[in-house]
Motif scaffolding. Structure first.
Motif, mmCIF file in Angstrom:
data_model
loop_
_atom_site.group_PDB
_atom_site.id
_atom_site.type_symbol
_atom_site.label_atom_id
_atom_site.label_comp_id
_atom_site.label_asym_id
_atom_site.label_seq_id
_atom_site.Cartn_x
_atom_site.Cartn_y
_atom_site.Cartn_z
ATOM 1 N N GLY A 353 31.643 9.874 23.848
ATOM 2 C CA GLY A 353 32.986 10.342 23.550
ATOM 3 C C GLY A 353 33.861 9.344 22.835
ATOM 4 O O GLY A 353 33.499 8.187 22.607
ATOM 5 N N ASN A 355 38.404 8.667 22.567
ATOM 6 C CA ASN A 355 39.754 9.090 22.905
ATOM 7 C C ASN A 355 40.459 9.608 21.660
ATOM 8 O O ASN A 355 40.277 9.102 20.548
ATOM 9 C CB ASN A 355 40.533 7.921 23.501
ATOM 10 C CG ASN A 355 40.146 7.645 24.937
ATOM 11 O OD1 ASN A 355 40.726 8.198 25.873
ATOM 12 N ND2 ASN A 355 39.141 6.786 25.137
ATOM 13 N N ARG A 387 38.501 12.956 24.420
ATOM 14 C CA ARG A 387 39.462 12.890 25.527
ATOM 15 C C ARG A 387 40.879 12.877 24.960
ATOM 16 O O ARG A 387 41.256 11.968 24.224
ATOM 17 C CB ARG A 387 39.238 11.625 26.366
ATOM 18 C CG ARG A 387 40.301 11.457 27.454
ATOM 19 C CD ARG A 387 40.287 10.077 28.058
ATOM 20 N NE ARG A 387 41.448 9.893 28.925
ATOM 21 C CZ ARG A 387 42.039 8.727 29.161
ATOM 22 N NH1 ARG A 387 41.594 7.628 28.595
ATOM 23 N NH2 ARG A 387 43.092 8.647 29.950
ATOM 24 N N TRP A 411 38.083 16.577 27.297
ATOM 25 C CA TRP A 411 38.694 16.048 28.525
ATOM 26 C C TRP A 411 40.189 16.052 28.255
ATOM 27 O O TRP A 411 40.653 15.453 27.298
ATOM 28 C CB TRP A 411 38.138 14.657 28.766
ATOM 29 C CG TRP A 411 38.887 13.745 29.674
ATOM 30 C CD1 TRP A 411 40.241 13.604 29.818
ATOM 31 C CD2 TRP A 411 38.302 12.768 30.556
ATOM 32 N NE1 TRP A 411 40.534 12.631 30.730
ATOM 33 C CE2 TRP A 411 39.369 12.097 31.187
ATOM 34 C CE3 TRP A 411 36.994 12.412 30.851
ATOM 35 C CZ2 TRP A 411 39.142 11.071 32.108
ATOM 36 C CZ3 TRP A 411 36.778 11.406 31.759
ATOM 37 C CH2 TRP A 411 37.838 10.738 32.392
ATOM 38 N N SER A 545 35.645 5.215 30.548
ATOM 39 C CA SER A 545 36.477 6.194 29.852
ATOM 40 C C SER A 545 37.470 5.559 28.885
ATOM 41 O O SER A 545 38.199 6.286 28.209
ATOM 42 C CB SER A 545 37.215 7.084 30.857
ATOM 43 O OG SER A 545 37.814 6.326 31.883
ATOM 44 N N VAL A 634 33.652 6.672 26.613
ATOM 45 C CA VAL A 634 34.687 7.269 25.772
ATOM 46 C C VAL A 634 35.410 6.118 25.075
ATOM 47 O O VAL A 634 36.239 5.437 25.665
ATOM 48 C CB VAL A 634 35.672 8.134 26.580
ATOM 49 C CG1 VAL A 634 36.595 8.903 25.645
ATOM 50 C CG2 VAL A 634 34.917 9.121 27.484
#
Length: 863
Positions: A353, A355, A387, A411, A545, A634
């Motif tokens: 992933g 952000n 995300r 997300w 993340s 992420v």
């Protein structure tokens, strides 16, 4: 208005034309006082003034500093309405889908709405105000900053990063500036505005819950539709509309040719006075929706109609596109701690992933095509999740629809970031209202797989000194552990909720650190802020993340934003486009252990872009090598909102930085990487496909000019979606002369030549680049013009590392299909440059355009 049976669907009439904007008061420049300019809706005061030529482009030079006066200015938008007067049985609602932010709405001087929340829509019955059919509509925006300061004085200060109290108003936090974004504090109608006319009743809320379970012949899907109905309360020819019996029809139509493609439907009646109903539709043998890389993304059309019981009038219709899939996050403790593993349709998914931040600080400049370009760039870099970070916005419907279509998981943070937030009014009610609205708005999208309470706020409370400043005042914990999970459980129980990111599940933050890498989600910022990217290997997080490394924008983007005489690291204009605290110092300190720190600005620009790509790839290969213990990554961040030095892979002018190419490589379906395990070097083969990866690998220790020094063959047999760790024999794992040797591990097919595909290969150095005895320019080139651009052939006589054609230096529109090309002696590669410009071919291989590590270290051509 004449009522025609069967044609009573609500009609939404946009009110986007004929608006004028005026600055009412505040520190407005003299040239703008009393001036009225045409206004675009949706839009903002900044974009209107920019279109009128009254302010300079805030993204260029130091113009951002010239617009600070707008922070404390009051704006008024006005237009004249000319509409058909309402019929006796007709409601007319003014619908404002997004007001940014502290707004008062008046019709003919009568206030009809006041709002202080950018993240909500509003609906007001204005039939009485439009009885004549003509009216003056005005929307006045007060300073969001001054409103936030007043709330802060009332409730008491709560800690926040950056100077302004963005935590005191429900406005996009990064509107007030961030360490990658400008401080412009927009105001305006940023989403559609219009009148909706309707009779008898309307669908006030449609909430579809989609579930799947094993069926007789496959997987059965159920759509349980919860509906709230608003009745007009007006008299009608047949009597009081509140007493009219209604019927709710729900239909699900699947993709043609897919399992479960035949229509399924159900109907329920609402008794007189009833305002809610639930309808369940079972679809046997559905085609499942999968994330990209795991299967197809079939979607089903859901239609919900509200009608009179006799079917004489269809009163309202809502249409959505849904996907049948299940999702949960495994957080059951294991021998390593607490996992955070996303499962879709029962299968664990390694999350690759990035952000996402708002793609332009001026939000209304982001349309469906721009969303599509960005999501396609994410997909092309092999990402499977975005995300949406809590300091931005709930994105427009198009964003989620495109993610559904492309299989890009989402997300979604609730909109809290890096601050302590009061839990009292006037904020608490706004928080709950916006959460309820947006959960319902977004829950039909199969791509949405996680709701997250906030970004870094529990971590902030524990580590950033908040308790001392707060002195017992509320700081948001009740939102994250009570209010938001309650809203999600009530409205969208099919999706997992996480209290925060980072967060350690199951245990109070007082008993376990919320950023413990062994438990739940983890943010790794020590490497960028205080250490070095080599330290990414110090931890094996369960799910990272957030982590990232900075690098400047591409050359064409940078030179558009910063004047030629300011192109040096310490110029005020460059520093205005470098928002991170001590950002340039961290860039230099991050270079030092690995590469020379150039004095020349253009060389420094290339070196820091390269180091950004290197740092992130180093971390990603480490994290991926630990699947399934590490279940996702992420990266911070995919995109930028303006031209800036930042952590993004795609810069503010939509150009790909070298980092993007590193993401594509490190997130590839199959990866080979050399990693330390138990005190020795191993090659780790990562297989993120549904097929077994088998064959033989060749591990070779070689000199830079291609002389084999030692070789070993390794058997490769990696099951689907698994990782294999293969220890390397000592004769290839230990260098004889570390400054003049490299280790290469690749499938035994051997060299690649002029291929469109990147090789699956691992290259390992025993010393840092700055200590390797590189040849300065061990390559030759050949450039040919082809349809749509140019073909650059690079042939290596010795080890050539991370060769990159920075084609945007030659033509603004130039794009390349690959960067960071590493070649062994005797290999060649083709770089395709796409451009409409007519170029001197040799410009594409000049030393300032064709760069490499070799030139940075050895000082040859192509530094």
């Amino acid at each position: 208005m004449t009522h025609v049976p069967g044609t009573t669907l609500p009609a939404f009439h946009t009110l986007h034309d004929g608006w004028a904007l005026e600055a009412l008061d505040g520190p407005v420049p003299e040239r703008l006082r009393g001036k009225t300019v045409p206004a675009q809706v949706p839009g903002s005061a900044h974009t209107d003034l920019l279109a009128a030529g009254l302010i300079p482009d805030p993204y260029v030079d130091r113009n951002e500093e010239e617009l600070v006066w707008a922070h404390r200015t009051t704006w008024r938008y006005a237009t004249d309405l000319h509409v058909e007067p309402p019929a006796d049985d007709e409601r007319v609602d003014l619908v404002m889908r997004g007001l940014d932010t502290v707004a008062t709405v008046a019709i003919d001087g009568h206030e009809v709405l006041r709002t202080v929340n950018q993240h909500r829509s509003h609906r007001v019955d204005v039939r009485d105000r439009l009885a004549s059919g003509a009216a003056r509509l005005e929307v006045t925006f007060a300073s969001a900053l001054e409103h936030a300061e007043a709330v802060e004085r009332e409730l008491g200060r709560r800690e926040h990063v950056y100077p302004h109290p963005f935590n005191m108003v429900r406005k996009m936090a990064c509107s007030f500036g961030w360490d990658w974004g400008p401080d412009l504090q927009t105001a305006g109608m940023w989403r559609p505005v219009g009148l909706e006319r309707w009779r008898v009743a309307r669908l006030a809320q449609v909430r579809p819950l989609v579930t799947v379970e094993p069926g007789q012949h496959g997987v059965a899907g159920t759509v349980t539709v919860h509906v709230d109905v608003e009745r007009s309360g007006l008299p009608a020819p047949s009597g009081d509309t509140d007493e009219v019996p209604l019927r709710l029809d729900v239909r699900v139509q699947g993709p043609v040719g897919e399992p479960g493609g035949r229509p399924a439907s159900a109907t329920v009646e609402l008794a007189p006075g009833a305002t809610s109903a639930t309808v369940a539709v079972v679809v046997p043998d559905v085609a499942l929706w999968w994330p990209r890389g795991y299967g197809a993304q079939p979607r089903y059309d859901l239609t919900v109609e509200l009608a009179t019981v006799d079917g004489h009038d269809v009163l309202a219709r809502v249409e959505r596109r849904i996907g049948f899939r299940s999702v949960h996050v495994d957080t059951e403790p294991d021998e390593h701690g607490t996992p955070f593993t996303v499962h879709v349709n029962g299968r664990p998914v390694f999350v690759k992933g990035a952000n996402w931040i708002p793609d332009d600080h001026f939000l209304t400049r982001v349309d469906r095509d721009r969303y599509a370009r960005r999501i396609d760039q994410a997909a092309a870099a092999n990402l499977n999740l975005l995300r949406i970070w809590g300091g931005g916005i709930y994105e427009d419907e198009d964003f989620y629809d495109l993610c559904d279509e492309r299989g890009m998981l989402v997300w979604q943070d609730f909109l809290f970031a890096c601050a302590s937030y009061p839990e009292e009014e006037p904020l608490r009610g706004e928080v709950e209202a916006e959460a309820r609205e947006n959960v319902v708005r977004l829950m039909s999208h199969p791509s949405l797989v996680v709701w997250n309470g906030a970004n870094e706020n529990i971590w902030g409370f524990v580590d950033w000194g908040w308790p001392l400043q707060l002195q017992g005042r509320t700081w948001g914990l009740g939102y994250y552990t009570e209010l938001l999970p309650r809203v999600v459980a009530e409205l969208d129980p099919t999706r997992p909720y996480s209290d925060n990111s980072p967060f350690s599940p199951h245990v109070p933050y007082t008993e376990r650190h919320p950023n413990d890498p062994d438990h739940g989600t983890h943010h790794q910022w020590e490497c960028w802020n205080r250490q070095d990217y080599a330290h990414y290997r110090d931890d094996v997080p369960r799910f990272c993340s957030e982590f990232g490394w900075q690098g400047p924008a591409t050359w064409a983007t940078l030179t558009r934003a910063v004047p030629p005489d300011a192109l040096h690291k310490e110029s005020p204009a460059f520093l205005l486009h470098q928002k991170a605290e001590d950002g340039n110092g961290k860039l230099d300190r991050g270079l030092g252990p690995h590469l020379p720190v150039p004095e020349d600005f253009e060389d420094w620009h290339w070196a820091t872009q390269l180091n950004q790509a290197r740092a992130v790839r180093h971390a990603l290969e480490h994290y991926r090598s630990w699947w399934p213990r590490t279940a996702g990554v992420v990266v911070w961040q995919l995109n930028d909102c303006w031209p800036v030095t930042s952590w993004a892979a795609v810069d503010g002018d939509e150009r790909l930085k070298p980092l993007w190419y590193a993401l594509r490589s490190a997130y590839a379906e199959r990866v080979l990487t050399v990693q330390p395990r138990g005190g020795r070097l191993c090659v780790v083969a990562v297989n993120d496909t549904d097929q077994v990866w088998s064959g033989a690998l060749v591990a070779g220790r070689t000199s830079l000019d291609g002389v084999d020094l030692a070789r070993a063959s390794l058997g490769l047999d990696v099951p689907a979606r698994e990782v294999q760790v293969l220890p390397l024999p000592a004769d290839v794992a230990v260098a004889g002369d570390p400054n003049r040797e490299i280790l290469v591990v690749q499938p035994e097919e051997g060299l690649y030549r002029a291929s469109d595909e990147e090789p699956v290969r691992a290259v390992h150095l025993w010393v840092e680049d700055k200590d390797l005895t590189y040849h300065g320019a061990p390559f030759t080139t050949d450039v040919q013009q082809v349809d749509g651009g140019y073909r650059v052939v690079i042939r290596a006589r010795a080890f050539l590392r991370d060769a990159t054609v920075l084609a945007d230096k030659v033509a603004d529109d130039a794009r390349v299909d690959r960067q960071l090309v590493t070649l062994l002696a005797g290999e060649e590669a083709v770089v395709t440059v796409r451009t409409d410009a007519h170029l001197d071919p040799q410009d594409l291989v000049s030393p300032r355009v064709l760069r490499s590590v070799n030139g940075l270290v050895a000082g040859g051509a192509g530094g």
